[in-house]
Design an enzyme around this catalytic site. Structure first.
Site, PDB file in Angstrom:
ATOM      1  N   GLY A  49      22.713  11.083  77.554  1.00 41.33           N
ATOM      2  CA  GLY A  49      21.944   9.952  78.062  1.00 41.33           C
ATOM      3  C   GLY A  49      20.437  10.075  78.103  1.00 41.33           C
ATOM      4  O   GLY A  49      19.754   9.161  78.561  1.00 41.33           O
ATOM      5  N   TRP A  51      18.215  10.007  75.680  1.00 38.10           N
ATOM      6  CA  TRP A  51      17.544   9.008  74.830  1.00 38.10           C
ATOM      7  C   TRP A  51      17.617   7.624  75.467  1.00 38.10           C
ATOM      8  O   TRP A  51      16.695   6.827  75.331  1.00 38.10           O
ATOM      9  CB  TRP A  51      18.143   9.010  73.418  1.00 38.10           C
ATOM     10  CG  TRP A  51      17.702  10.172  72.576  1.00 38.10           C
ATOM     11  CD1 TRP A  51      17.354  11.425  73.020  1.00 38.10           C
ATOM     12  CD2 TRP A  51      17.551  10.200  71.158  1.00 38.10           C
ATOM     13  NE1 TRP A  51      17.005  12.224  71.956  1.00 38.10           N
ATOM     14  CE2 TRP A  51      17.117  11.507  70.804  1.00 38.10           C
ATOM     15  CE3 TRP A  51      17.752   9.264  70.153  1.00 38.10           C
ATOM     16  CZ2 TRP A  51      16.873  11.886  69.488  1.00 38.10           C
ATOM     17  CZ3 TRP A  51      17.518   9.640  68.826  1.00 38.10           C
ATOM     18  CH2 TRP A  51      17.081  10.936  68.504  1.00 38.10           C
ATOM     19  N   ASP A  69      29.013   5.678  72.684  1.00 35.85           N
ATOM     20  CA  ASP A  69      29.456   7.065  72.513  1.00 35.85           C
ATOM     21  C   ASP A  69      30.930   7.161  72.858  1.00 35.85           C
ATOM     22  O   ASP A  69      31.422   6.385  73.693  1.00 35.85           O
ATOM     23  CB  ASP A  69      28.659   8.025  73.403  1.00 35.85           C
ATOM     24  CG  ASP A  69      28.643   9.454  72.838  1.00 35.85           C
ATOM     25  OD1 ASP A  69      29.730  10.026  72.641  1.00 35.85           O
ATOM     26  OD2 ASP A  69      27.550   9.984  72.587  1.00 35.85           O
ATOM     27  N   ASP A  87      34.188   4.324  69.364  1.00 35.14           N
ATOM     28  CA  ASP A  87      33.976   5.033  68.101  1.00 35.14           C
ATOM     29  C   ASP A  87      33.220   4.080  67.173  1.00 35.14           C
ATOM     30  O   ASP A  87      33.647   2.938  66.980  1.00 35.14           O
ATOM     31  CB  ASP A  87      35.349   5.376  67.510  1.00 35.14           C
ATOM     32  CG  ASP A  87      35.259   6.200  66.231  1.00 35.14           C
ATOM     33  OD1 ASP A  87      34.232   6.126  65.535  1.00 35.14           O
ATOM     34  OD2 ASP A  87      36.248   6.903  65.926  1.00 35.14           O
ATOM     35  N   ASP A 109      21.406  10.054  67.346  1.00 33.60           N
ATOM     36  CA  ASP A 109      21.302  11.507  67.490  1.00 33.60           C
ATOM     37  C   ASP A 109      22.688  12.119  67.260  1.00 33.60           C
ATOM     38  O   ASP A 109      22.976  13.225  67.696  1.00 33.60           O
ATOM     39  CB  ASP A 109      20.764  11.846  68.891  1.00 33.60           C
ATOM     40  CG  ASP A 109      20.327  13.306  69.018  1.00 33.60           C
ATOM     41  OD1 ASP A 109      19.912  13.882  68.000  1.00 33.60           O
ATOM     42  OD2 ASP A 109      20.409  13.863  70.122  1.00 33.60           O
ATOM     43  N   LYS A 149      19.609  11.496  62.943  1.00 27.95           N
ATOM     44  CA  LYS A 149      19.605  12.952  62.784  1.00 27.95           C
ATOM     45  C   LYS A 149      20.489  13.311  61.600  1.00 27.95           C
ATOM     46  O   LYS A 149      21.564  12.748  61.427  1.00 27.95           O
ATOM     47  CB  LYS A 149      20.147  13.632  64.043  1.00 27.95           C
ATOM     48  CG  LYS A 149      20.257  15.148  63.903  1.00 27.95           C
ATOM     49  CD  LYS A 149      20.445  15.838  65.231  1.00 27.95           C
ATOM     50  CE  LYS A 149      21.813  15.620  65.827  1.00 27.95           C
ATOM     51  NZ  LYS A 149      21.947  16.270  67.139  1.00 27.95           N
TER      52      LYS A 149
END
Length: 196
Positions: A49, A51, A69, A87, A109, A149
């Site tokens: 959490g 971000w 998430d 998902d 991320d 990322k």
């Protein structure tokens, strides 16, 4: 490495952030001005959490942040943040709209479950980021920004070229708070092209 870890770990604790990874988004955002007041931000892979905490502060009361998430987010969050446990391969585009609008910024991320085999992990990361790119293609507003990322390696150039199809500007970012021995790197796409 230990000093860097300790410095950012303790700094995050002291400043009330859920994880040291907050300093990665902070450094990239300070340099490239991705998140603005009033923005709608979609944070994919948002647990634990940090971000979400950063983005909610940047967008202010007039902005909104939606986190997705599979893992729960256990910290308390401001009113301008909503979290859905899901998902990304199963969620619908409608569920990813924020306050009935398209996001201005998408952050990811996310990383796949790592195997320790660099080529396998790179392929898994590539598949994950291709999904994120597809989401951005479909729901990110025109001129919007996407930060993901990924891992350095054989598929990085291919992912960058996929980004260039969708964004006018593409940059690679390696924040100082990213551990030096880590293969992770961030790709930033800005000024999403208007598709007809």
């Amino acid at each position: 490495m230990k000093k860097i870890k300790d410095h950012y770990f303790h700094k995050a604790k002291k400043e009330g952030y859920a994880a040291r990874s907050v300093y990665k988004i902070e450094e990239i955002d300070n340099k490239h001005r991705i998140i603005l007041t009033g923005n709608k931000v979609l944070d994919l892979g948002c647990s634990p959490g940090s971000w979400l905490q950063y983005a909610s502060r940047k967008v202010g009361n007039s902005g909104h942040v939606l986190g997705i998430d599979m893992q729960p987010v256990k910290i308390s969050l401001p009113l301008n943040v909503k979290v859905i446990r899901a998902d990304i391969f199963e969620i619908t585009n409608e569920e990813l709209h924020i306050k009935a609008g398209k996001p201005d910024v998408i952050l990811s991320d996310m990383a796949p479950k790592t195997s320790g085999i660099r080529s396998t992990d790179a392929h898994r990361s590539f598949a994950l980021n291709k999904k994120v790119l597809n989401i951005a293609n479909e729901i990110l507003c025109a001129e919007g920004s996407l930060l993901v990322k990924t891992f350095q390696g054989i598929l990085l150039d291919e992912l960058c070229s996929e980004f260039r199809k969708l964004f006018a500007k593409v940059k690679l970012c390696k924040p100082k708070s990213s551990r030096s021995e880590s293969a992770e790197i961030f790709i930033l796409g800005t000024h999403k092209k208007i598709t007809i």
